[in-house]
Design a protein around this motif. Structure first.
Motif, PDB file in Angstrom:
ATOM      1  N   LEU A  52       0.690  -0.961   0.021  1.00 55.87           N
ATOM      2  CA  LEU A  52      -0.119   0.143  -0.205  1.00 55.87           C
ATOM      3  C   LEU A  52       0.741   1.376  -0.098  1.00 55.87           C
ATOM      4  CD1 LEU A  52      -2.735  -1.310   2.809  1.00 55.87           C
ATOM      5  CD2 LEU A  52      -3.085  -0.918   0.202  1.00 55.87           C
ATOM      6  N   PRO A  53       0.524   2.388  -0.707  1.00 57.90           N
ATOM      7  CA  PRO A  53       1.071   3.629  -0.381  1.00 57.90           C
ATOM      8  C   PRO A  53       0.703   4.216   0.709  1.00 57.90           C
ATOM      9  CG  PRO A  53      -0.938   3.739  -1.985  1.00 57.90           C
ATOM     10  CD  PRO A  53      -0.816   2.574  -1.359  1.00 57.90           C
ATOM     11  N   ASP A  54       1.419   5.417   0.869  1.00 59.03           N
ATOM     12  CA  ASP A  54       1.300   6.195   2.277  1.00 59.03           C
ATOM     13  C   ASP A  54       0.394   7.191   1.823  1.00 59.03           C
ATOM     14  OD1 ASP A  54       1.215   7.422   4.893  1.00 59.03           O
ATOM     15  OD2 ASP A  54       3.291   8.297   4.258  1.00 59.03           O
ATOM     16  N   THR A  55      -0.909   6.960   2.219  1.00 62.93           N
ATOM     17  CA  THR A  55      -2.009   8.006   1.918  1.00 62.93           C
ATOM     18  C   THR A  55      -3.104   8.136   3.175  1.00 62.93           C
ATOM     19  OG1 THR A  55      -3.898   6.392   1.193  1.00 62.93           O
ATOM     20  CG2 THR A  55      -2.033   7.061  -0.480  1.00 62.93           C
ATOM     21  N   PRO A  56      -3.725   9.097   3.449  1.00 65.06           N
ATOM     22  CA  PRO A  56      -4.607   9.112   4.534  1.00 65.06           C
ATOM     23  C   PRO A  56      -5.613   7.953   4.656  1.00 65.06           C
ATOM     24  CG  PRO A  56      -4.434  11.512   3.513  1.00 65.06           C
ATOM     25  CD  PRO A  56      -3.680  10.534   2.392  1.00 65.06           C
ATOM     26  N   GLN A  57      -5.900   7.548   3.439  1.00 59.92           N
ATOM     27  CA  GLN A  57      -6.902   6.333   3.644  1.00 59.92           C
ATOM     28  C   GLN A  57      -6.175   5.013   3.926  1.00 59.92           C
ATOM     29  OE1 GLN A  57      -6.677   8.201   0.718  1.00 59.92           O
ATOM     30  NE2 GLN A  57      -8.200   9.630   1.280  1.00 59.92           N
ATOM     31  N   THR A  58      -4.885   5.092   3.906  1.00 62.17           N
ATOM     32  CA  THR A  58      -4.208   3.690   4.318  1.00 62.17           C
ATOM     33  C   THR A  58      -3.764   3.813   5.457  1.00 62.17           C
ATOM     34  OG1 THR A  58      -1.967   4.463   3.139  1.00 62.17           O
ATOM     35  CG2 THR A  58      -3.753   3.144   1.536  1.00 62.17           C
ATOM     36  N   VAL A  94       5.438  -4.722   2.597  1.00 63.45           N
ATOM     37  CA  VAL A  94       6.504  -4.335   1.465  1.00 63.45           C
ATOM     38  C   VAL A  94       6.065  -2.913   0.723  1.00 63.45           C
ATOM     39  CG1 VAL A  94       7.528  -6.429   0.988  1.00 63.45           C
ATOM     40  CG2 VAL A  94       5.641  -5.709  -0.179  1.00 63.45           C
ATOM     41  N   GLY A  95       5.063  -2.400   1.314  1.00 61.89           N
ATOM     42  CA  GLY A  95       4.531  -1.090   0.647  1.00 61.89           C
ATOM     43  C   GLY A  95       4.966   0.163   1.582  1.00 61.89           C
ATOM     44  N   ARG A  96       4.331   0.606   2.653  1.00 57.03           N
ATOM     45  CA  ARG A  96       4.523   1.558   3.539  1.00 57.03           C
ATOM     46  C   ARG A  96       4.467   1.168   4.795  1.00 57.03           C
ATOM     47  NH1 ARG A  96       7.169   2.824  -0.463  1.00 57.03           N
ATOM     48  NH2 ARG A  96       7.459   4.683  -1.522  1.00 57.03           N
ATOM     49  N   GLY A  97       5.154   1.490   5.462  1.00 55.74           N
ATOM     50  CA  GLY A  97       5.068   1.349   7.088  1.00 55.74           C
ATOM     51  C   GLY A  97       3.923   1.845   7.689  1.00 55.74           C
ATOM     52  N   THR A  98       3.259   3.126   7.299  1.00 53.28           N
ATOM     53  CA  THR A  98       2.502   3.824   7.940  1.00 53.28           C
ATOM     54  C   THR A  98       1.117   2.946   7.840  1.00 53.28           C
ATOM     55  OG1 THR A  98       2.087   4.907   5.999  1.00 53.28           O
ATOM     56  CG2 THR A  98       3.154   5.774   7.915  1.00 53.28           C
ATOM     57  N   ALA A  99       1.023   1.824   6.923  1.00 54.53           N
ATOM     58  CA  ALA A  99      -0.255   0.962   6.891  1.00 54.53           C
ATOM     59  C   ALA A  99      -0.671   0.249   7.990  1.00 54.53           C
ATOM     60  CB  ALA A  99      -0.108   0.234   5.488  1.00 54.53           C
ATOM     61  N   VAL A 100       0.506  -0.011   8.871  1.00 55.46           N
ATOM     62  CA  VAL A 100       0.372  -1.072  10.218  1.00 55.46           C
ATOM     63  C   VAL A 100       0.574  -0.310  11.429  1.00 55.46           C
ATOM     64  CG1 VAL A 100       1.289  -2.968  11.314  1.00 55.46           C
ATOM     65  CG2 VAL A 100       1.071  -2.760   8.578  1.00 55.46           C
ATOM     66  N   ASP A 101      -0.113  -0.413  12.474  1.00 53.69           N
ATOM     67  CA  ASP A 101      -0.109   0.464  13.687  1.00 53.69           C
ATOM     68  C   ASP A 101       1.213  -0.542  14.431  1.00 53.69           C
ATOM     69  OD1 ASP A 101       0.170   0.553  16.621  1.00 53.69           O
ATOM     70  OD2 ASP A 101      -1.874   1.050  16.386  1.00 53.69           O
ATOM     71  N   THR A 102       2.449   0.115  14.466  1.00 56.13           N
ATOM     72  CA  THR A 102       3.724  -0.724  14.794  1.00 56.13           C
ATOM     73  C   THR A 102       3.750  -1.266  16.255  1.00 56.13           C
ATOM     74  OG1 THR A 102       4.916   0.606  13.285  1.00 56.13           O
ATOM     75  CG2 THR A 102       6.209  -0.617  15.264  1.00 56.13           C
ATOM     76  N   ASP A 103       2.810  -0.331  17.227  1.00 58.42           N
ATOM     77  CA  ASP A 103       2.642  -0.929  18.596  1.00 58.42           C
ATOM     78  C   ASP A 103       2.041  -1.802  18.712  1.00 58.42           C
ATOM     79  OD1 ASP A 103       4.588   1.356  19.259  1.00 58.42           O
ATOM     80  OD2 ASP A 103       3.006   2.571  19.782  1.00 58.42           O
ATOM     81  N   ALA A 104       0.755  -1.793  18.015  1.00 60.66           N
ATOM     82  CA  ALA A 104       0.038  -3.107  17.972  1.00 60.66           C
ATOM     83  C   ALA A 104       0.463  -4.461  17.450  1.00 60.66           C
ATOM     84  CB  ALA A 104      -1.312  -2.547  17.317  1.00 60.66           C
ATOM     85  N   LEU A 105       1.046  -4.117  16.452  1.00 61.11           N
ATOM     86  CA  LEU A 105       2.032  -5.479  15.846  1.00 61.11           C
ATOM     87  C   LEU A 105       2.926  -6.133  16.758  1.00 61.11           C
ATOM     88  CD1 LEU A 105       2.254  -7.334  13.413  1.00 61.11           C
ATOM     89  CD2 LEU A 105       3.794  -5.916  12.313  1.00 61.11           C
ATOM     90  N   THR A 106       3.723  -4.973  17.231  1.00 64.39           N
ATOM     91  CA  THR A 106       4.836  -5.402  18.335  1.00 64.39           C
ATOM     92  C   THR A 106       4.199  -6.085  19.338  1.00 64.39           C
ATOM     93  OG1 THR A 106       6.340  -3.369  17.602  1.00 64.39           O
ATOM     94  CG2 THR A 106       6.720  -4.736  19.668  1.00 64.39           C
ATOM     95  N   ALA A 107       3.051  -5.733  19.959  1.00 62.75           N
ATOM     96  CA  ALA A 107       2.314  -6.471  20.944  1.00 62.75           C
ATOM     97  C   ALA A 107       2.180  -8.011  20.574  1.00 62.75           C
ATOM     98  CB  ALA A 107       1.072  -5.476  21.431  1.00 62.75           C
ATOM     99  N   GLU A 108       1.349  -7.910  19.439  1.00 67.44           N
ATOM    100  CA  GLU A 108       1.096  -9.307  19.089  1.00 67.44           C
ATOM    101  C   GLU A 108       2.002 -10.156  18.811  1.00 67.44           C
ATOM    102  OE1 GLU A 108      -2.003 -10.396  18.597  1.00 67.44           O
ATOM    103  OE2 GLU A 108      -3.306  -9.029  18.092  1.00 67.44           O
ATOM    104  N   VAL A 109       3.050  -9.711  18.203  1.00 66.23           N
ATOM    105  CA  VAL A 109       4.400 -10.784  18.048  1.00 66.23           C
ATOM    106  C   VAL A 109       5.026 -10.976  19.163  1.00 66.23           C
ATOM    107  CG1 VAL A 109       6.665 -10.738  16.629  1.00 66.23           C
ATOM    108  CG2 VAL A 109       4.698  -9.836  15.502  1.00 66.23           C
TER     109      VAL A 109
END
Length: 297
Positions: free
Chosen positions: A187-193, A214-229
């Motif tokens: 995904l690109p980095d846009t307000p929608q993504t 492999v798109g843009r990091g802003t598509a994922v909540d890093t803190d939430a993903l870190t907690a799940e992993v």
């Protein structure tokens, strides 16, 4: 009068009607760029190359070699054409996405660690074959990734911003995530993504699902993903994160179940010859007064 162009390579083929000045994005730009009309941005050289755009008063065309261009739009003056590098990264990013998936599914971090100690401890691994892969972002890069996934006999579920024949819409993600073995984000980095995959979306994924970005990091909540992993419930294979670069002390670096590469999916050997050929075509179009390819504004 010969038009001047600013290019990142000394060995690029430039039409006789154009006069090339070379700057690869490193160090200070050359002096005397006031009459440059066509600027081919150096690839992956940081913000300095983009910040030069408003300083070129004769500029008529900006050619970026990246597919994404949202960061450039505020810098491109009115009346200046902007063309992107759509298609240049397709195979490079697709290869990297496949490598991340296979590394995670076939436990490569474990085998690399065992190699350092000479250990022959064996276990059976996961596979790509027969996995249900949610491919979120179905542009040219997504389609290239799909070809690799289908070659690996995975089941691919396509998702794009809006639904169309054979492709689900983003709005359907809550119904699709619970059945996904692997989610690949392109995904690109846009307000929608931005923040599209947050805590609630990650919670919908089944245990041990793999999140690949492999798109843009802003598509994922890093803190939430870190907690799940960190909890061992989900796995991650990431070429992009938010923020970038990921701080050296961030826990995601050392978590079991996480693979991180430093935003290098697009920069393989296959990219540069393709990028140079695109720039040469665009310069030829410009010299002849023809329409440019990949215009985005």
């Amino acid at each position: 009068m010969t038009a001047r162009v600013l290019v990142p390579w000394s060995d690029i083929s430039v039409p006789a009607e154009l006069n090339a000045v070379v700057w690869d994005g490193r160090g200070t730009p050359p002096d005397g760029l006031g009459d440059v009309e066509f600027y081919v941005l150096p690839y992956d050289q940081g913000p300095a190359a983009a910040k030069l755009i408003p300083q070129l008063p004769s500029l008529r065309v900006v050619q970026t070699l990246s597919a994404g261009y949202d960061n450039l739009l505020p810098l491109v003056p009115s009346g200046v054409q902007l063309a992107n590098g759509r298609g240049l990264h397709d195979l490079s990013v697709a290869e990297h996405a496949l490598a991340l998936i296979l590394a995670a599914q076939r436990y490569f971090p474990r085998w690399f660690a065992q190699q350092q100690t000479g250990s022959w401890d064996r276990v059976h691994t996961r596979s790509l074959a027969d996995c249900r892969v949610l491919l979120v972002g179905y542009g040219s890069i997504g389609r290239a990734i799909e070809r690799y996934l289908e070659a690996g006999e995975a089941e691919v579920v396509r998702v794009a911003s809006t639904a169309r024949s054979g492709v689900h819409g983003i709005a359907e993600l809550p119904d699709l995530l619970p059945a996904a073995d692997i989610v690949v984000l392109v995904l690109p980095d846009t307000p929608q993504t931005q923040g599209l995959i947050g805590a609630s979306e990650l919670a919908l994924l089944p245990d041990t699902a793999l999140v690949v970005n492999v798109g843009r990091g802003t598509a994922v909540d890093t803190d939430a993903l870190t907690a799940e992993v960190s909890a061992g419930r989900l796995r991650a294979a990431l070429d992009v994160v938010d923020p970038e670069p990921l701080p050296a002390d961030h826990p995601l670096w050392t978590l079991d179940g996480a693979i991180i590469t430093p935003h290098i999916a697009g920069g393989s050997d296959s990219f540069y010859p393709r990028a140079k050929r695109l720039a040469e075509r665009q310069l030829a179009h410009y010299a002849k007064g023809e329409a440019l390819e990949n215009l985005v504004n």
